[in-house]
Design a protein around this motif. Structure first.
Motif, PDB file in Angstrom:
ATOM      1  N   UNK B  88      11.915  70.556 -13.560  1.00 33.82           N
ATOM      2  CA  UNK B  88      11.829  69.258 -13.040  1.00 33.82           C
ATOM      3  C   UNK B  88      12.266  68.205 -13.832  1.00 33.82           C
ATOM      4  N   UNK B  89      13.312  67.682 -13.994  1.00 36.01           N
ATOM      5  CA  UNK B  89      13.875  67.005 -14.792  1.00 36.01           C
ATOM      6  C   UNK B  89      13.190  65.526 -15.032  1.00 36.01           C
ATOM      7  N   UNK B 105       5.618  73.913 -22.255  1.00 37.02           N
ATOM      8  CA  UNK B 105       7.146  73.837 -22.288  1.00 37.02           C
ATOM      9  C   UNK B 105       7.963  73.410 -21.052  1.00 37.02           C
ATOM     10  N   UNK B 107       7.021  71.290 -19.184  1.00 33.58           N
ATOM     11  CA  UNK B 107       6.765  69.760 -18.696  1.00 33.58           C
ATOM     12  C   UNK B 107       7.191  69.013 -20.200  1.00 33.58           C
ATOM     13  N   UNK B 109      10.320  67.855 -22.924  1.00 29.82           N
ATOM     14  CA  UNK B 109      11.607  67.301 -23.325  1.00 29.82           C
ATOM     15  C   UNK B 109      12.684  68.319 -23.430  1.00 29.82           C
ATOM     16  N   UNK B 110      12.430  69.477 -24.168  1.00 28.24           N
ATOM     17  CA  UNK B 110      13.620  70.284 -24.506  1.00 28.24           C
ATOM     18  C   UNK B 110      13.863  71.068 -23.157  1.00 28.24           C
ATOM     19  N   UNK B 111      13.050  71.507 -22.256  1.00 25.95           N
ATOM     20  CA  UNK B 111      13.314  72.156 -21.355  1.00 25.95           C
ATOM     21  C   UNK B 111      13.925  71.318 -20.243  1.00 25.95           C
ATOM     22  N   UNK B 112      13.291  70.256 -20.055  1.00 19.52           N
ATOM     23  CA  UNK B 112      13.723  69.290 -18.837  1.00 19.52           C
ATOM     24  C   UNK B 112      14.983  68.713 -19.131  1.00 19.52           C
ATOM     25  N   UNK B 113      15.400  68.524 -20.557  1.00 14.94           N
ATOM     26  CA  UNK B 113      16.664  67.829 -20.870  1.00 14.94           C
ATOM     27  C   UNK B 113      17.819  68.911 -20.855  1.00 14.94           C
ATOM     28  N   UNK B 114      17.671  70.103 -21.169  1.00 13.64           N
ATOM     29  CA  UNK B 114      18.653  71.007 -21.340  1.00 13.64           C
ATOM     30  C   UNK B 114      18.816  72.075 -20.155  1.00 13.64           C
ATOM     31  N   UNK B 116      19.386  71.673 -17.080  1.00 13.65           N
ATOM     32  CA  UNK B 116      20.488  71.459 -16.035  1.00 13.65           C
ATOM     33  C   UNK B 116      21.970  71.271 -16.782  1.00 13.65           C
ATOM     34  N   UNK B 122      19.898  77.677 -22.998  1.00 14.92           N
ATOM     35  CA  UNK B 122      18.497  77.379 -22.854  1.00 14.92           C
ATOM     36  C   UNK B 122      17.743  78.641 -22.757  1.00 14.92           C
TER      37      UNK B 122
END
Lengths: 219, 187
Positions: B88-89, B105, B107, B109-114, B116, B122
């Motif tokens: 969920x970006x 993780x 929620x 930034x690293x996961x949400x940004x990368x 997609x 990732x």
């Protein structure tokens, strides 16, 4: 709004660092904040889209430097003040000073707990037929509303294919601003990784979003 | 944060005991054990799997032992040709009823940004390698639909019961950032 919450495709945030045996909460206050947000939402103080919008409107440096539940806390406090459920004076004093404002569904009590454990229903009867069908090529509009939207920046202007039709749902862009549910058709639209990220994009990746009809043009 | 709860209580908006009950319900009723049962059932019951992929919420609603599920749960199947992954970006949308509350993780930034832009890179952060000839499909949860990945059944589990298989299903395998455990691997 083009806020820092719209993170898809941004660089520089570093590696993902999963925490082994992560606890559900890292401190007691986190669980209290979660419960307060769920309870006040269920009591009718705000809808889920409004609560997202208040977190998105936190100043960018606050958003980026606050933990998840800290953002929930700050968003909740601002929202309850803005909607007249409490005042800044009360927050400063740490106690109730003004009379309460009536909640749409009344005080949140033990009998209400069961219903917050299942997500709300967002499907609505269709006011008009769907404009798109599965397999259609669509272009995500190049729009930049300053209010709440669920169209991420990284797909705007790009062409994708309609893959699923989820029926008509509450339109977050309207609901967040308390302008009514304004139900809209909702589709899963899939994009090629290279269309989104250019020649350096992974040629075997595809990314989909769930897009409301007003976000899309025929392509 | 306590001060806010005091004010909400004094104003008569919430009963503190009801807040306690919400927390207790999250701590005991939801969690990846729910999703694991659904996955193991799909691995052993072809008719259920078909129904699950057709309408996730409806199919799961027929299982008495899994806690209630919200509307619009979409189950996406991993195959030898395609690996699915959910993000969920924009915030933190996640199938709570099936997987519990999301980990930090998910929620962050690293996961949400990368997820997609560089899903394969990732996944390497998780120690997960998806061969280059397999398509990676990322589902960005931008509406009130929720996505659950149906991972591939591990090899060497022929004849296993649904209950045995449940033990192999990890949370991350249902997000798409991991695989199920292999038979004999420590849980």
């Amino acid at each position: 709004m083009n806020g820092v919450h719209d993170m898809g495709g941004m660089d520089g945030f570093g590696k993902v660092e999963p925490e082994p045996n992560e606890p559900m909460f890292h401190a007691d206050w986190e669980s209290r904040v979660l419960a307060m947000v769920r309870a006040m939402g269920a009591a009718g103080a705000f809808n889920i889209d409004t609560s997202r919008f208040y977190r998105e409107t936190l100043p960018p440096h606050v958003y980026l430097s606050s933990s998840y539940y800290k953002k929930w806390f700050l968003g909740l406090e601002e929202m309850l003040i803005a909607k007249g459920y409490l005042t800044r004076e009360e927050v400063a004093a740490g106690r109730a000073v003004q009379p309460a404002k009536a909640l749409k569904h009344g005080k949140f009590g033990l009998d209400d707990v069961e219903r917050v454990m299942v997500r709300g229903k967002f499907a609505r009867p269709a006011p008009v037929p769907a404009k798109f069908k599965i397999g259609d090529r669509v272009r995500a509009k190049n729009i930049h509303p300053t209010t709440h939207t669920r169209l991420p920046r990284y797909v705007r202007g790009h062409v994708g294919i309609v893959e699923l039709n989820h029926g008509c749902h509450v339109f977050p862009d309207s609901a967040a601003m308390e302008l009514g549910e304004n139900p809209q058709w909702l589709y899963t639209v899939v994009f090629e990784g290279r269309d989104l990220w250019g020649a350096d994009g992974d040629p075997t990746s595809k990314v989909s979003i769930d897009a409301f009809e007003p976000y899309l043009d025929p392509a | 944060m306590r001060a806010l709860e005091t004010i909400l209580t004094e104003k008569g908006y919430v009963e503190p005991a009801a807040l306690d009950a919400i927390i207790q319900a999250y701590e005991t009723k939801i969690g990846p054990h729910n999703g694991a049962r659904v996955v193991a059932k799909a691995w052993t019951d072809p008719a259920f799997k078909t129904a699950l992929l057709e309408d996730g919420s409806k199919a799961i609603g027929t299982l008495g032992h899994v806690s209630r599920v919200g509307d619009h749960l979409v189950v996406v199947e991993n195959t030898p040709q395609r690996h699915n992954m959910v993000v969920c970006t924009l915030c933190s949308c996640y199938p709570w009823e099936m997987l519990g509350l999301p980990p930090v993780w998910y929620k962050a930034a690293p996961y949400r940004s990368r997820a997609v832009k560089d899903p394969r890179g990732m996944l390497a952060d998780f120690g997960v390698t998806v061969p280059k000839d397999i398509e990676i499909r990322v589902w960005d949860s931008t509406a009130e639909t929720r996505f659950l990945v149906l991972p591939m059944r591990p090899e060497g589990t022929e004849g296993w019961s649904e209950e045995q298989l449940t033990e192999l299903v990890t949370r991350d395998s249902m997000i798409g950032t991991g695989f199920p455990r292999k038979p004999g691997a420590p849980s």
